[in-house]
Design a protein around this motif. Structure first.
Motif, short mmCIF file in Angstrom:
data_model
loop_
_atom_site.label_atom_id
_atom_site.label_comp_id
_atom_site.label_asym_id
_atom_site.label_seq_id
_atom_site.Cartn_x
_atom_site.Cartn_y
_atom_site.Cartn_z
N GLU A 452 0.85 -1.19 0.00
CA GLU A 452 0.00 0.00 0.00
C GLU A 452 0.89 1.24 0.00
OE1 GLU A 452 -2.15 -0.95 3.48
OE2 GLU A 452 -3.68 -2.08 2.37
N ARG A 454 1.56 3.54 2.04
CA ARG A 454 2.42 3.84 3.19
C ARG A 454 3.42 2.74 3.48
NH1 ARG A 454 -2.47 6.16 6.21
NH2 ARG A 454 -2.51 8.27 5.39
N TYR A 492 -6.62 -1.06 -6.32
CA TYR A 492 -5.83 -0.05 -5.61
C TYR A 492 -6.56 1.27 -5.71
CZ TYR A 492 -1.89 2.94 -4.35
OH TYR A 492 -1.08 3.86 -3.73
N THR A 496 -7.13 6.75 -1.41
CA THR A 496 -6.71 6.40 -0.04
C THR A 496 -5.34 5.75 -0.01
OG1 THR A 496 -7.70 4.22 -0.25
CG2 THR A 496 -9.12 5.98 0.60
N LEU A 498 -4.99 2.64 -0.43
CA LEU A 498 -5.23 1.29 0.13
C LEU A 498 -5.87 0.39 -0.92
CD1 LEU A 498 -6.82 2.47 3.49
CD2 LEU A 498 -4.48 1.63 3.16
#
Lengths: 704, 249
Positions: A452, A454, A492, A496, A498
């Protein structure tokens, strides 16, 4: 004459065909018209009413021996009414009524010629040859006197309307055809199979069917329910609802099963024809014509007493001859001549009152019964043999030409690779807009990132690194869709950063595989029909990124430049090499490179498109049409020994309609592929749509 | 093929000049289709009913022709559409005028077909080593696009438009430009193939050309212009006849 196109009026072949027809109408009195059609029209028009069938019974004292549908009756009524008037004035019996009926058929004949010309635009001369001078049309309509031209005209018009994306109107016209002659119903199941087999036509099926059924029921139910004469006729002989007068039976060919039971061959063959059409899957209009032609031909061969029904074959025989060349035309001509010879033996020659020749004056059958029977059997056998050869040739040819893009075998696979920001998704969406909703499916490389947004590992990898992507799953899923299998795929979410839970993606006609690595895995690459690589001039790419990240997002110039430099090794190692595997490389270039030197330039950036094509047989024609129809500027460089052919196109102001018209000229069988209302894009995206379609058409031969 | 003046047609020509519109392709039908496409677009986008469109267009065309006389620009559809939009009370609207012009030409080209046998005739005459020229009214931009679209640009040695000559063929200048480009000498036998009366008059006056009138479908004897040396309906007939002359000498 005003209804006849100008080019026909001066065409010697048209005038010859017209002269033959007019002479035949004036001179010949065919048996079926003298015995059935003309008296029926004359008596019922003499005392017009809403129920002409019962009117005929009352005035003539006999039940009609054929079922003229309301449309057929209304079609012939204006002409024959004039003939009737002339007969009353001249005291000439039904002579003028008969001639007027002939002219009514001539009107239908001419209308059918015009429909066939519209159906086969660009081949008008040959349509004239294969239709207007067809001995079969002349024999059946003017010698034998059958009126099947009217339903045949309506059937052909319905097919033309279907081809022109007017399904409801096609349904209405087919309904009118059924209202002229109930036996036209036989084509409806084939048309429904055709509409269902095409995703682009499937949604039109209810409209077509409702319109057709509505009109047909409206026309047929009232007479069948409320006309005592019709009820009497059908009670005594139900086959009269579909058969022509004089036909012995519609189920002529049968096998005795013992115990008095018979196995009728024709319905079995008809059902087999329907099953075959269903199994073919996706049918083109060309194959639809073939299937209908073959189905009719087989039904006719199994109905030896039919004559007029052979007219229904005509539109399909014309289409076959136009597509298949001189040998096919020769085969059709031989079949036609044998057919005419066989039918001349068993039917009465028309009277020729002007020459004092009575009905049946020409009797070619020997007086001896046995010899006569043998001759008839011989002719029927030769006709059957030739008919089977013709049906098989039509079928083989139709199947060979069907499905130009090979969509029945497997979906069409388009791969779009390239770095971020080069317009992969824009192009994928534009292509999806052409094929239509429901006909396109696909996967995006972004959904196969391993982490993801992050995720810590992004510090070690860029998105461009294959190790940061699950390319194995990407390949597996793409291959599943290409094998018509649905997949489960997470998505994806760019908003976000995510992944969404996995969701089901259905297979469809066209599979778009987009992503940074769409041309990277060899197993995937080799299954693609067209591999596209989107590129951008490096200076332009930097300009756009800096304008967005610095100008709009407020990042520092140094940070943005550092990010570009950080990605560069991976780009050169993993992304750019895919260019060598692409069939087409599309690159956006600045039309005015000087503008790139001004980082503060906020106005529009004029662009050019460079197209490199691995196989480009239509390059010159493409360039010509872009110049002539779209008003674009085009530079062409032909392919060298080791270089791809190249076009540089400046056409930012090209309109969607320009692209549409150009595609119609350039891409064969386009209608098989596109949505009923394809969304063509303006400018460079539209030109890209055009080029991708052209490559699909050129590369599709490897699928078939 | 009907020979009206055999004396003018005995000699093998030094060069052959052609007209384009309505000679090499039929103009009327495609023009109608193109105008219908424009009319429909104007109706859709500007909510102008067809009768209003027809009236405004006719007036605009007359005004432009009156203002510009016999020049290439007097045939310019862009100017017609611009003026038509103005007459409809909508100011100049350059974007709409450009769109209508493009709609007109695109539809005209895609519906136009070269006359049967026209291209084969050009190929055969060219193969016989005869210089071929095209002399046509209207602006170079659109006439060149038509040539490129039909793919017949390759057959002509020279092209002269009334735009480059400054005046339409009726003003004779385009034929003088063609003669200069082909380096014709006085007395050289030239053939001109066209459909309009002004073509016949002007080509005779400037080049003393032998003139062939391509007759429109349905045209009869009364449609033949004065001074024409031969007429034909089908290019195949002209080609068959020309073979005999071109091969001689």
């Amino acid at each position: 004459m005003a209804l006849i196109p100008l080019d026909l009026r001066t065409n010697r072949w048209f005038l010859l065909g017209l002269a033959i027809r007019v002479a035949a109408v004036v001179m010949l009195v065919p048996e079926v018209q003298a015995q059935w059609f003309t008296p029926f029209m004359a008596r019922t028009l003499a005392a017009p009413g809403l129920d002409p069938w019962t009117g005929f019974l009352h005035h003539g004292g006999q039940v009609p021996e054929f079922f003229y549908g309301p449309v057929m009756y209304l079609f012939h009524a204006p002409f024959t009414a004039l003939g009737l008037l002339a007969d009353r004035l001249a005291g000439s019996g039904t002579a003028f009524t008969g001639i007027a009926l002939g002219f009514s058929l001539l009107a239908a004949d001419l209308a059918l010629l015009l429909v066939l010309r519209r159906m086969h635009e660009g081949q008008e001369e040959r349509v004239l040859l294969f239709y207007w001078l067809s001995p079969l049309v002349l024999f059946i309509t003017y010698w034998h006197g059958d009126t099947d031209l009217v339903p045949t005209l309506l059937l052909a018009l319905s097919l033309l309307l279907l081809q022109r994306n007017a399904p409801r109107m096609a349904g209405v016209v087919l309904g009118l055809g059924i209202g002229a002659k109930v036996s036209i119903l036989a084509v409806v199941p084939f048309l429904l199979i055709f509409l269902w087999s095409h995703r682009r036509h499937r949604d039109t099926m209810p409209g077509f069917l409702l319109a057709c059924a509505g009109v047909a029921l409206l026309l047929l139910v009232p007479p069948l329910l409320f006309s005592p004469a019709l009820q009497q006729m059908l009670a005594s002989n139900p086959r009269l609802l579909v058969a022509n007068p004089g036909m012995a039976s519609i189920l002529d060919v049968d096998i005795m099963l013992g115990g008095g039971q018979k196995l009728y061959i024709m319905p079995i063959v008809y059902l087999l024809g329907l099953y075959g059409a269903w199994k073919v899957g996706r049918m083109s209009f060309g194959l639809l014509h073939t299937v209908l032609g073959v189905a009719y031909l087989v039904v006719l061969l199994l109905t030896p007493s039919a004559v007029g029904w052979y007219l229904w074959l005509i539109p399909f025989l014309v289409a076959f001859q136009l597509r298949a060349g001189p040998r096919a035309a020769g085969l059709v001509l031989v079949f036609t001549l044998v057919l005419i010879a066989a039918k001349t033996l068993i039917t009465a020659a028309p009277a020729v009152p002007l020459l004092g020749l009575p009905l049946g004056w020409l009797s070619l059958l020997p007086a001896d019964m046995m010899t006569s029977l043998r001759l008839n059997s011989l002719m029927a056998s030769v006709l059957m043999g030739l008919g089977i050869v013709l049906a098989l040739t039509m079928l083989r040819r139709g199947l060979d030409e069907n499905d130009f893009f090979g969509l029945s075998q497997r979906p069409l696979a388009i791969g779009i690779a390239g770095d971020s920001g080069t317009g992969k998704d824009t192009l994928a969406l534009a292509m999806a807009g052409l094929f239509g909703e429901g006909a396109v499916t696909g996967i995006s490389g972004d959904d196969y990132h391993l982490f993801e947004r992050r995720g810590k590992l992004w510090q070690a990898f860029t998105h461009l690194d294959p190790r940061a992507n699950d390319l194995e799953a990407f390949t597996r899923d793409a291959l599943s869709l290409l094998a018509w299998r649905p997949i489960m795929c997470r998505h994806y979410d760019h908003a976000t950063g995510l992944f969404t839970p996995p969701r089901r993606i259905q297979a469809s006609d066209v599979v778009m595989v987009t992503g940074l690595h769409a041309l990277y895995p060899p197993a995937l690459r080799e299954r693609l029909d067209v591999g596209l690589y989107l590129d951008m001039d490096e200076g332009l790419r930097r300009f756009f990124k800096i304008r967005r990240d610095v100008g709009q997002r407020g990042h520092s110039l140094e940070r943005v430049l550092a990010s570009i430099e950080r990605r560069m090794p991976d780009y050169e190692a993993f992304i750019r090499p895919q260019r060598d595997h692409a069939d087409v490389v599309l690159s956006l270039l600045p039309a005015d490179p000087v503008l790139l030197e001004d980082p503060d330039h906020a106005g529009p950036m004029p662009l050019k498109l460079r197209v490199r094509m691995r196989r480009a047989t239509s390059l010159d024609r493409l360039a010509r049409l872009l110049i002539a129809l779209c008003g674009a500027q085009v530079d062409v460089t032909q392919a060298g020994a080791n270089t791809m052919a190249e076009l540089v196109i400046d056409g930012s102001d090209v309109k969607p309609e320009d692209i549409h018209f150009t595609a119609l000229q350039l891409v064969p069988h386009l209608e098989e592929l596109l949505a009923r209302r394809p969304a063509w894009q303006p400018g460079m995206t539209g030109i890209m749509q055009l080029i991708v379609l052209l490559q699909l058409a050129e590369l599709t031969s490897k699928r078939r | 093929m009907k020979i009206l003046n055999p004396d003018a047609l005995r000699e093998k020509p030094r060069a052959i000049l052609f007209d384009l519109d309505d000679t090499l392709y039929e103009y009327a039908g495609p023009h109608e289709r193109a105008m219908a496409a424009v009319r429909s677009k104007v109706e859709r986008s500007l909510k102008v009913v067809p009768s209003q469109f027809n009236h405004a267009f006719r007036q605009a065309r007359e005004e432009v022709k009156r203002a510009l006389g016999s020049t290439a620009s007097s045939h310019n559809r862009l100017l017609y559409f611009q003026r038509m939009i103005e007459l409809l009370g909508l100011n100049s609207q350059p974007a709409i005028a450009l769109d209508l012009e493009q709609t007109y030409w695109r539809t005209l080209m895609t519906t136009a077909r070269l006359h049967p046998g026209a291209e084969e005739t050009l190929i055969e005459l060219r193969a016989a080593g005869l210089p071929l020229g095209l002399v046509t009214d209207l602006t170079a931009q659109i006439q060149f696009r038509k040539l490129v679209y039909f793919g017949i640009d390759r057959y002509f040695d020279i092209v002269v438009t009334s735009e480059e000559a400054g005046v339409d063929k009726v003003g004779l200048k385009p034929f003088e430009v063609a003669a200069a480009k082909l380096e014709l000498q006085p007395g050289d036998r030239i053939w001109f193939i066209g459909d309009a009366e002004c073509d016949v008059v002007a080509s005779k006056k400037v080049l003393n050309a032998a003139t062939f009138q391509k007759l429109h479908p349905g045209a009869s004897a009364q449609h033949v212009h004065d001074g024409v040396d031969a007429t034909f309906h089908a290019f195949a007939d002209f080609r068959d006849w020309a073979r005999g002359i071109v091969a001689s000498a």
